[in-house]
Design an enzyme around this catalytic site. Sequence first.
Site, PDB file in Angstrom:
ATOM      1  N   GLY A  93       0.831  -1.197   0.000  1.00 10.46           N
ATOM      2  CA  GLY A  93       0.000   0.000   0.000  1.00 10.46           C
ATOM      3  C   GLY A  93       0.865   1.246   0.000  1.00 10.46           C
ATOM      4  O   GLY A  93       1.977   1.239   0.541  1.00 10.46           O
ATOM      5  N   ASP A 143      -0.263  -1.016  -4.819  1.00 10.43           N
ATOM      6  CA  ASP A 143      -1.544  -0.303  -4.811  1.00 10.43           C
ATOM      7  C   ASP A 143      -1.294   1.196  -4.724  1.00 10.43           C
ATOM      8  O   ASP A 143      -0.685   1.674  -3.764  1.00 10.43           O
ATOM      9  CB  ASP A 143      -2.401  -0.765  -3.630  1.00 10.43           C
ATOM     10  CG  ASP A 143      -3.758  -0.083  -3.626  1.00 10.43           C
ATOM     11  OD1 ASP A 143      -4.672  -0.603  -4.291  1.00 10.43           O
ATOM     12  OD2 ASP A 143      -3.903   0.969  -2.968  1.00 10.43           O
ATOM     13  N   TYR A 172      -3.134  10.180  -3.678  1.00  6.20           N
ATOM     14  CA  TYR A 172      -2.069  10.032  -2.674  1.00  6.20           C
ATOM     15  C   TYR A 172      -0.900  10.978  -2.941  1.00  6.20           C
ATOM     16  O   TYR A 172      -0.034  11.157  -2.086  1.00  6.20           O
ATOM     17  CB  TYR A 172      -1.551   8.588  -2.613  1.00  6.20           C
ATOM     18  CG  TYR A 172      -2.589   7.547  -2.277  1.00  6.20           C
ATOM     19  CD1 TYR A 172      -3.832   7.885  -1.730  1.00  6.20           C
ATOM     20  CD2 TYR A 172      -2.331   6.198  -2.501  1.00  6.20           C
ATOM     21  CE1 TYR A 172      -4.775   6.914  -1.443  1.00  6.20           C
ATOM     22  CE2 TYR A 172      -3.270   5.223  -2.209  1.00  6.20           C
ATOM     23  CZ  TYR A 172      -4.493   5.583  -1.688  1.00  6.20           C
ATOM     24  OH  TYR A 172      -5.421   4.616  -1.406  1.00  6.20           O
ATOM     25  N   THR A 212       9.160   0.902   5.983  1.00  6.20           N
ATOM     26  CA  THR A 212      10.239   0.339   6.795  1.00  6.20           C
ATOM     27  C   THR A 212      10.615  -1.037   6.251  1.00  6.20           C
ATOM     28  O   THR A 212       9.776  -1.940   6.252  1.00  6.20           O
ATOM     29  CB  THR A 212       9.765   0.186   8.252  1.00  6.20           C
ATOM     30  OG1 THR A 212       9.177   1.418   8.673  1.00  6.20           O
ATOM     31  CG2 THR A 212      10.906  -0.211   9.171  1.00  6.20           C
ATOM     32  N   ARG A 232       9.564  -4.227   8.104  1.00 10.73           N
ATOM     33  CA  ARG A 232       8.115  -4.474   8.120  1.00 10.73           C
ATOM     34  C   ARG A 232       7.589  -4.865   6.749  1.00 10.73           C
ATOM     35  O   ARG A 232       6.693  -5.701   6.631  1.00 10.73           O
ATOM     36  CB  ARG A 232       7.374  -3.233   8.614  1.00 10.73           C
ATOM     37  CG  ARG A 232       7.537  -3.023  10.102  1.00 10.73           C
ATOM     38  CD  ARG A 232       6.571  -1.958  10.587  1.00 10.73           C
ATOM     39  NE  ARG A 232       6.785  -1.678  12.003  1.00 10.73           N
ATOM     40  CZ  ARG A 232       6.688  -0.463  12.541  1.00 10.73           C
ATOM     41  NH1 ARG A 232       6.396   0.580  11.776  1.00 10.73           N
ATOM     42  NH2 ARG A 232       6.866  -0.298  13.830  1.00 10.73           N
ATOM     43  N   ASN A 272       5.619  -8.334   6.302  1.00 10.69           N
ATOM     44  CA  ASN A 272       4.225  -8.341   5.853  1.00 10.69           C
ATOM     45  C   ASN A 272       3.952  -9.328   4.725  1.00 10.69           C
ATOM     46  O   ASN A 272       2.804  -9.707   4.504  1.00 10.69           O
ATOM     47  CB  ASN A 272       3.793  -6.934   5.402  1.00 10.69           C
ATOM     48  CG  ASN A 272       3.635  -5.972   6.563  1.00 10.69           C
ATOM     49  OD1 ASN A 272       3.560  -6.379   7.720  1.00 10.69           O
ATOM     50  ND2 ASN A 272       3.579  -4.677   6.264  1.00 10.69           N
TER      51      ASN A 272
END
Length: 324
Positions: free
Chosen positions: A19, A44, A49, A265, A268, A272
């Site tokens: 994301g 995505d 954004y 990060t 992460r 994920n």
Amino acid sequence: MASCVLLHTGQKMPLIGLGTWKSNPGQVKAAIKYALSVGYRHIDCAAVYGNEIEIGEALKENVGPGKAVPREELFVTSKLWNTKHHPEDVEAALRKTLADLQLEYLDLYLMHWPYAFERGDNPFPKNDDGTIRYDSTHYKETWKALEALVAKGLVKALGLSNFNSRQIDDILSVASVRPAVLQVECHPYLAQNELIAHCQARGLEVTAYSPLGSSDRAWRHPDEPVLLEEPVVLALAEKHGRSPAQILLRWQVQRKVVCIPKSITPSRILQNIQVFDFTFSPEEMKQLDALNKHWRYIVPMITVDGKSVPRDAGHPLYPFNDPY
């Protein structure tokens, strides 16, 4: 490589994508480059954004002939913003996104919200009192303009975001190109079971945004429940030797719901996508299912007369007044 769901178009859509909402320019390019390097094949995006140009730089450097990732192996989604719903504005909006992303086509193009804002280049046109200026264009008219993009080869699949069950059926009643995906907020506190069943019965796959509870959004309330601190989630994390985020993502992919966790990060981003090498028992799935309390984190807010109020709740096409 993350496992996939199969869209009715025949496309494979990876169950985990990166994301990019709230990923700032200056950070998102490195995040995408890293994500691609550890096996992400789904990104995505959205025009609103404000970071598609930088995402495009990352894609140009890493995707395509002679690059690390062949274009046909990457699934890229973007979204049509509310100010571009007028049928005359749709193709130009997509072409701007394609130019910014430096792509020849999108794998999936979503209508970001069911209602339209006033036409123009200000993404949040406002009245003097701070309320949004809307446009009367109906999403069924917008959908017809989106269908033309598929015929031109600019988009492989179309979908919807933040639509309720009634609105999905309304689109299906006029669609010659059927929507392939619905993207909505979804996590154990807002499990969306009825909406997912509704979609599956009609051939749509579901993507979960804010699958970790979006604790970094602007209009967060100080005393709301924090999903990543939920005791059931923490207990399962300890039991499986995983992070709370991995527990939340595993629950979704085991339900065949696509997730697009946002991170910049590296540790992460990697974590994920590492959710395909363990499984929950039916009992563990039930523990997570039991957390559902129809708690919606993402309700856009504005300030009117010094008070924070839902931005669009008064609009006749606002999706969240229906049960699902």
